[in-house]
Design a protein around this motif. Structure first.
Motif, PDB file in Angstrom:
ATOM      1  N   PRO A  86       0.804  -1.230   0.000  1.00 45.91           N
ATOM      2  CA  PRO A  86       0.000   0.000   0.000  1.00 45.91           C
ATOM      3  C   PRO A  86       0.836   1.280   0.000  1.00 45.91           C
ATOM      4  O   PRO A  86       0.348   2.347  -0.354  1.00 45.91           O
ATOM      5  CB  PRO A  86      -0.817  -0.129   1.292  1.00 45.91           C
ATOM      6  N   HIS A  87       2.121   1.170   0.380  1.00 43.74           N
ATOM      7  CA  HIS A  87       3.000   2.340   0.420  1.00 43.74           C
ATOM      8  C   HIS A  87       3.588   2.687  -0.951  1.00 43.74           C
ATOM      9  O   HIS A  87       4.303   3.685  -1.075  1.00 43.74           O
ATOM     10  CB  HIS A  87       4.155   2.104   1.405  1.00 43.74           C
ATOM     11  N   CYS A  88       3.306   1.856  -1.947  1.00 45.16           N
ATOM     12  CA  CYS A  88       3.942   2.025  -3.266  1.00 45.16           C
ATOM     13  C   CYS A  88       3.170   2.949  -4.202  1.00 45.16           C
ATOM     14  O   CYS A  88       3.611   3.188  -5.336  1.00 45.16           O
ATOM     15  CB  CYS A  88       4.133   0.658  -3.929  1.00 45.16           C
ATOM     16  N   GLY A  89       2.026   3.462  -3.762  1.00 48.69           N
ATOM     17  CA  GLY A  89       1.258   4.369  -4.604  1.00 48.69           C
ATOM     18  C   GLY A  89       0.521   3.688  -5.745  1.00 48.69           C
ATOM     19  O   GLY A  89       0.170   4.331  -6.730  1.00 48.69           O
ATOM     20  N   VAL A  90       0.288   2.398  -5.611  1.00 49.88           N
ATOM     21  CA  VAL A  90      -0.445   1.623  -6.622  1.00 49.88           C
ATOM     22  C   VAL A  90      -1.779   1.206  -6.030  1.00 49.88           C
ATOM     23  O   VAL A  90      -1.833   0.686  -4.912  1.00 49.88           O
ATOM     24  CB  VAL A  90       0.360   0.373  -7.044  1.00 49.88           C
TER      25      VAL A  90
END
Length: 200
Positions: A86-90
């Motif tokens: 969730p931290h990957c901006g996807v």
């Protein structure tokens, strides 16, 4: 000639999945954990945990071999797309789309075996069987167990609390619930000892 072409694809498949031995899990990288586990290491311990199912702790008679197979393929797409968190901006939708396409590519390389891997992957993604749900429990449990191991290694109680908070109340299988309770007990004990020793 057909056999050469088939073996060429199998070698490509094996080289792809071999990447998982070296790709670090994103959650630990973001948390600046030194020498953190690889994706393959995570799946390996999940696989070993399926052997712990017995007549006594497996009242619903889960198929252990199916659980093992799901554990070994559930993150297979990450050899192509990487470990997306969730931290990957996807978005979750885009993540699912990328992983699904990767699994289709993997399946194309290995014929009938690939079809089986894709089927097991979809079973896990859709949580459509008791075995897939158990594998999800294993996935979450291995994550918090790993988090606790890092906390102990760094002598930093509760440093990785976010991983525990993210999984709290989500475990379903009684055997895994018992293991979670024991892990929580040991983690609380570790925190108490650290505070007593003045290291917190």
């Amino acid at each position: 000639m057909a056999l050469i072409a088939e073996n060429k694809k199998i070698l490509e498949f094996l080289e792809l999945v071999g990447r998982l031995k070296h790709v670090k899990r994103t959650g630990w990288v973001i948390c600046n954990i030194d020498e953190c586990e690889s994706i393959a290491g995570h799946m390996y311990r999940m696989g070993l945990m399926t052997f712990l199912l017995t007549e006594e702790n497996n009242p619903t008679n889960l198929d252990r071999f199916r659980c093992l197979q799901i554990a070994l393929v559930h993150d297979l797409a990450e050899c192509i797309v990487g470990d997306i968190t969730p931290h990957c901006g996807v978005t979750p939708e885009e993540k699912h789309c990328q992983e699904d396409e990767a699994m289709k590519k993997i399946a194309e390389l290995t014929g009938i075996a690939g079809d089986r891997m894709y089927e097991l992957y979809k079973e896990y993604e859709n949580q459509s069987s008791p075995e897939a749900q158990f594998a999800k429990d294993l996935d979450r449990y291995d994550m918090i167990l790993q988090a606790f191991e890092y906390e102990k290694r760094e002598n930093s109680p509760n440093r990785l609390q976010e991983f525990f908070s993210a999984t709290e109340g989500k475990f379903k299988h009684p055997f895994i619930k018992d293991l979670v309770n024991e892990l929580y007990r040991q983690r609380q004990e570790f925190e108490s000892k650290t505070i007593v020793n003045g290291n917190a």
